[in-house]
Design a protein around this motif. Structure first.
Motif: not given
Length: 599
Positions: A408-430
Motif C-alpha cells: 500500500l502507498a497510502g492511496n488504497g490497494p492496487p488491483l493485483d500482483g501475481q503469476r510470476y515465472s522467474i527462472h534461469d537467471i544468475v544474480i552475482d556480486d550482491i
C-alpha cells in the motif's frame, strides 16, 4: 561473496568467462536469437509456468514498415516543421548527416497505414549505419568512447547521424508525437538536448494516443551533468518498438535537483490503451530505473511487453568516491534506484538481458528487479503487475536482487500482483556494503489490505546473497498467507541470516527458523530440491523444509566459482538432480546463448 572478487575489478569479467559456454549454444534448449526484429510467439501454449506470455508482439523489421514514396532532402537551412507538415504517407524524410536541427518538433497525425509509413532518417546511406538488427553506438556520431561505460570498439568514428537537439531551456523536447500520429519510423538519428541548468523532462514523448512507431538505431542522450529525466515517455501509445539503440545520461541530482526519478524508457501512465511494446537490443542507462512501467496516475494497464537482449547499465562513475566520479554541477550525486521496475504492467517478457550496477543510499537500496504493483498518486486503483516472465538473464553488481511485493502507498490497494515465472537467471556480486543495500536475494511480502501475492515460481536460479536469502512477511499473518509459492531447483547462498522478517510484531515471518516462517507465510507452497550453500548455525538443515541440499560452496563444484563461471563440473553432485532432470541452478549455457552479443 567469493565468486565476485574478479568481477568487481572489471564489468567485463563475466562476459569473458562465458565465452567458454558459447560452444554449447547449439545444444541449448533456448531458441537461437535472430538478427531481424520480427517477433513470433515463443511458447506455443503461451504460458511460462504460471505466467501468460505476451499475446501480441510488435512487428518492426524494415520489411514491416514500407515507404516507397517521395524523398525529402532536408538540410539545416530548411524548415523541418514545414517538411513534416507537407510529407505524405509513404514518404522518406532524409535529414542531412552531420547537421544539427535545433528546436521542438511535433510529429503530426496523418492517415497512414501498414503499407505507407513515413520514415525520418539520416541522409547517410544504409551502408554507413550498422546493419538492421545491430545496435548503433555513439561511434556513428563520431564519438570513440564514453568514460565509465563499456568499450565502444569503434571500427570508425565518422559522424553519419543527423542530430535533433532541444534548446535545453526546460520542458520536454525535441520530439513530440501529436495525438493521432501513426506509422512513423526514425532511423539513424542523434536525439539530445543542449547543455543548460534547466531540467528537461522527456526528449521524446507522446502527447496523446499514437500508434505504430519504430525507433531504430538512434543515440538518445542527455548531457553529462544536467538533469534529463527520461529518453522516451511512451504515454498512451500502441505498437511501439525501440530497437538497436543507445541511451545515455538520464539522471536527476539529489538534494538540489528538481526531478527525483530518471529512466531511459517509461510507460504505464495513461487512461487509454497501451501496448504492445518491443524493447530489444538496446544499451539503456539511467540513474533511476533503466526501464519503468507505472508509478503515477493511470486508469489502464499496458500489456504485451517484450524486453529482450538489452544491456541495462549504470556507470560506477556516478557512485560517490569512485574513480572518475561524475555528478551534478554542484557535486551532488545522481539519484540511483533500481535497474528494472514494474508498478503497472501485464504480460511482460524479460529475457536475455544483462543488467549491471545498482546501489542504494537514496530512497531505494539498489535492487536489480522490482515487481511491485502500487496505487500511486491516488489515481491508479487498477494498477497491477501480472503475468511476468523473467528468464535467461544475468544481474550483477547490486545491493539486492529481487523485490516482489504487494504493498500500500497510502492511496488504497492496487488491483493485483501475481503469476510470476522467474527462472534461469544468475544474480552475482550482491554486495550490501559496496552497493549500500541489504545484501539479499529476494524480498517476498504483502501488506495488510493489499491483494494477496500468489502464484510465484522461482526455478533454476543461481544467486549469491551475502546477508539474507529471503526477506519475507506481511502484517497480519493469520489473514494474508501468500499462495502457491514455488522455490525449486535453485542454487543460492544462505547468507548470514537466511530468512528474515520484513518487520512488524505480528509479521508471519516473526519466527525462529525458515520452516516455521514458510509454514506461517505461505499456503500452499513448495520449497524443495534446492542447494542452499553454507547455512549458518541459526538455520541448520533440520530447520528447513525437507528435500533440500546444504553443501559448502566448494562442494557445489562450479567450473570456476571465483571467476564467475557457474556451470557445474561433470563431477558435481547436483548434475541432473533437478525435479525436471536438469542440473540444479541456472542453465548457464542458455543464458550465454540468450545474451551473446548483448554487451
Amino acid at each position: 561473496m567469493k565468486g565476485s572478487t574478479n568481477m568487481q575489478n572489471s564489468n567485463r569479467g563475466r562476459a569473458a568467462s562465458w565465452v567458454v559456454f558459447l560452444l554449447l549454444i547449439l545444444a541449448s534448449p533456448l531458441r537461437a536469437a535472430t538478427s531481424d526484429h520480427s517477433s513470433t510467439t515463443v511458447n506455443s501454449k503461451n504460458f511460462d509456468g504460471p505466467a501468460e506470455l505476451p499475446r501480441e508482439y510488435v512487428q518492426s523489421s524494415l520489411k514491416d514498415t514500407p515507404a516507397g514514396g517521395k524523398t525529402w532532402a532536408v538540410g539545416p537551412e530548411r524548415s523541418l516543421e514545414q517538411v513534416l507538415a507537407g510529407a505524405s504517407c509513404g514518404d522518406v524524410i532524409q535529414l542531412q548527416a552531420g547537421a544539427t536541427f535545433s528546436g521542438n518538433f511535433v510529429i503530426p497525425a496523418k492517415s497512414c497505414d501498414d503499407s505507407h509509413w513515413i520514415i525520418i532518417r539520416t541522409s547517410a546511406p544504409d551502408s554507413s549505419l550498422p546493419p538492421e538488427g545491430t545496435r548503433l553506438t555513439p561511434c556513428y556520431a563520431g564519438v570513440s568512447s564514453l568514460a565509465g561505460r563499456p568499450r565502444l570498439n569503434c571500427a570508425a568514428t565518422a559522424n553519419v547521424l543527423a542530430k535533433i537537439e532541444f534548446n535545453g531551456k526546460g520542458g520536454s523536447g525535441p520530439i513530440t508525437f501529436s495525438p493521432g500520429a501513426n506509422h512513423y519510423r526514425l532511423i539513424g538519428l542523434e536525439v539530445t538536448r543542449a547543455s543548460s541548468p534547466a531540467t528537461v523532462y522527456n526528449l521524446i514523448q507522446f502527447n496523446g494516443p499514437a500508434d505504430h512507431v519504430v525507433f531504430d538505431r538512434l543515440w538518445v542522450h542527455g548531457t553529462a551533468q544536467d538533469e534529463t529525466t527520461r529518453g522516451i515517455l511512451l504515454g498512451p501509445s500502441r505498437y511501439v518498438a525501440v530497437v538497436d539503440s543507445f541511451f545515455t545520461d538520464f539522471h536527476c541530482v539529489s538534494r538540489s535537483g528538481t526531478c527525483v526519478d530518471a529512466q531511459t524508457i517509461a510507460g504505464g501512465l495513461s487512461d487509454a490503451p497501451m501496448g504492445p511494446y518491443k524493447i530489444v537490443d538496446n544499451f539503456l542507462e539511467a540513474s533511476g530505473e533503466n526501464i519503468l512501467f507505472g508509478g503515477g496516475a493511470a486508469t489502464a494497464t499496458p500489456a504485451d511487453i517484450e524486453i529482450r537482449r538489452n544491456h541495462m547499465f549504470k556507470p560506477l562513475t556516478w557512485m560517490k568516491g569512485q574513480p572518475g566520479y561524475v555528478a551534478g554541477a554542484n557535486g551532488n550525486p545522481f539519484i540511483v534506484k533500481n535497474l528494472f521496475e514494474l508498478k503497472n504492467a501485464q504480460r511482460v517478457l524479460l529475457e536475455g538481458n544483462i543488467m549491471e550496477n545498482s546501489w542504494g543510499g537514496f530512497s531505494q537500496v539498489g535492487f536489480g528487479i522490482l515487481l511491485t504493483p502500487i496505487n500511486q498518486s491516488n489515481h491508479c486503483p487498477i494498477c497491477q503487475v501480472t503475468d511476468v516472465t523473467i528468464r535467461y538473464t544475468s544481474i550483477s553488481h547490486v545491493g539486492a536482487g529481487l523485490q516482489i511485493a504487494n504493498a500500500l502507498a497510502g492511496n488504497g490497494p492496487p488491483l493485483d500482483g501475481q503469476r510470476y515465472s522467474i527462472h534461469d537467471i544468475v544474480i552475482d556480486d550482491i554486495d550490501g556494503v559496496k552497493y549500500t543495500g541489504p545484501g539479499e536475494f529476494a524480498q517476498v511480502s504483502v501488506s495488510a489490505g493489499a491483494p494477496v501475492l500468489q502464484n510465484l515460481t522461482i526455478n533454476h536460479v543461481t544467486a549469491f546473497p551475502p546477508r539474507m536469502m529471503f526477506i519475507i512477511g506481511d502484517i497480519v499473518a493469520t489473514t494474508t498467507q501468500m499462495k502457491n509459492f514455488v522455490f525449486t531447483n535453485n542454487i543460492v547462498s544462505a547468507g548470514i541470516y537466511p530468512v528474515w522478517s520484513s518487520g512488524g510484531a505480528t509479521n508471519c515471518a516473526a519466527q525462529d527458523n525458515p520452516l516455521k516462517t514458510f509454514n506461517a507465510c505461505f499456503s500452499p507452497y513448495t520449497f524443495s530440491t534446492n542447494a542452499i550453500i553454507d547455512p549458518p548455525a541459526l538455520a541448520l538443515p533440520a530447520q528447513w523444509p525437507s528435500g533440500n541440499f546444504f553443501p559448502s560452496s566448494a562442494a557445489v563444484r562450479f567450473v570456476n566459482y571465483n571467476g564467475g563461471n557457474y556451470q557445474l563440473q561433470p563431477s558435481s553432485h547436483f548434475k541432473g538432480k533437478g525435479t525436471d532432470g536438469k542440473d540444479l541452478g541456472a542453465d548457464v549455457a542458455a543464458i550465454a546463448s540468450a545474451t551473446a552479443g548483448v554487451e
